[in-house]
Design an enzyme around this catalytic site. Sequence first.
Site, PDB file in Angstrom:
ATOM      1  N   LEU A   1       0.858  -1.038   0.081  1.00 47.94           N
ATOM      2  CA  LEU A   1       0.038  -0.069  -0.126  1.00 47.94           C
ATOM      3  C   LEU A   1       1.034   1.339  -0.231  1.00 47.94           C
ATOM      4  CD1 LEU A   1      -2.903  -0.726   2.861  1.00 47.94           C
ATOM      5  CD2 LEU A   1      -3.046  -0.844   0.344  1.00 47.94           C
ATOM      6  N   ASP A   2       0.558   2.179  -0.599  1.00 46.17           N
ATOM      7  CA  ASP A   2       1.269   3.547  -0.694  1.00 46.17           C
ATOM      8  C   ASP A   2       1.332   4.183   0.927  1.00 46.17           C
ATOM      9  OD1 ASP A   2       1.236   3.365  -3.343  1.00 46.17           O
ATOM     10  OD2 ASP A   2      -0.385   4.778  -3.589  1.00 46.17           O
ATOM     11  N   ARG A   3       2.217   4.787   1.221  1.00 44.84           N
ATOM     12  CA  ARG A   3       2.496   5.102   2.521  1.00 44.84           C
ATOM     13  C   ARG A   3       1.434   5.826   3.208  1.00 44.84           C
ATOM     14  NH1 ARG A   3       7.819   8.829   4.618  1.00 44.84           N
ATOM     15  NH2 ARG A   3       7.334   8.761   6.836  1.00 44.84           N
TER      16      ARG A   3
ATOM     17  N   THR B   1      -1.836   5.710   2.041  1.00 42.59           N
ATOM     18  CA  THR B   1      -3.029   4.829   2.172  1.00 42.59           C
ATOM     19  C   THR B   1      -3.141   4.031   3.341  1.00 42.59           C
ATOM     20  OG1 THR B   1      -2.723   5.001  -0.286  1.00 42.59           O
ATOM     21  CG2 THR B   1      -4.217   3.257   0.757  1.00 42.59           C
TER      22      THR B   1
ATOM     23  N   ARG C   1      -5.582   6.054  -7.781  1.00 39.27           N
ATOM     24  CA  ARG C   1      -5.115   7.509  -7.738  1.00 39.27           C
ATOM     25  C   ARG C   1      -5.262   7.903  -9.219  1.00 39.27           C
ATOM     26  NH1 ARG C   1      -0.075   7.681  -3.777  1.00 39.27           N
ATOM     27  NH2 ARG C   1      -0.321   9.963  -4.238  1.00 39.27           N
TER      28      ARG C   1
END
Length: 321
Positions: A145-147, A149, A247
């Site tokens: 997961l993106d930081r 998110t 996104r």
Amino acid sequence: MSEQTNISQGVHFQTVESGYEEQRIDNYLLAQLKGVPKSLVYRILRKGEVRVNKKRVKPEYKLQVGDVIRIPPVRIAEANPLPSAKLDQVQALQHQILYEDEVLMVMNKPAGLAVHGGSGLQFGLIESLRSLRPDAKQMELVHRLDRETSGCILIAKRRSALRSLHEQLRNKAMDKQYLALVRGHWQKHVKFIAAPLLKNTLKSGERVVRVDAAGKPSETRFRIVEQFAHCTLVEASPITGRTHQIRVHALHAGHPIACDPKYGDSDFDQQMQQVGLNRLFLHAHKLTFKHPQTEKQITVDAPLDEALRQTLIRLGGRCFI
């Protein structure tokens, strides 16, 4: 915070243990030689500097228990030590475990926590979990997961579970659902976006993704959950798993996600900040997969954190009160 330094490593041999069988040699080396560039791993394989049972092998060779691997001298980055399990930030993760058994774990990852250390970060989620579960020697992230998110992230505690879960990802048999607050009124007929994504890495190391015909095929399903005066809460289900996919697909549809520092709209973000939102509104709220051992279907839900829940309440939302 300790600095990463390069150390020289001589020729050494590793014997493949149970749990690593059927793993490709290239993937095994990439995991073992952390900090070594991917290109170097493939170069030493291509040149025959890596040997399995004294023989040259191709990158797709699948390991067997008892195989003896010769690894040539390479320069690797010295790993930072694991964080102390007593750190408040590490201890707090105990309360974010949504599901756990002997072979896997599902976490509700907090926003702002990277999934792994590096790029100036001493440690991330996986290092913290290895500190909390020192007996789980084979613990690895199943996906990322993106930081910024938050939400469901799956961790395998055994190599056999990791292989099974990766196979589900490859076969699109794992269902991941995200909640995103986007600018404007999402059009009801837009339920599916198929737009190829191209990833660029800037000199700074920052990754930027855009829709481009030269990119990789990428598909996301969207569903309206609740509409507000100037924004929409949507559920996004990625069919493929590209970097920043939801996104960029939301932006491509004309509806950037609230407070997205990379792909967002500054005027919309200011509106959202006025109702108290100060982070990317993207949350992995549901994960469905087949258990690697029992083969039973498991669905795990991650509740919204208080910041996201309060944002929806202030907007007049009723779904998550």
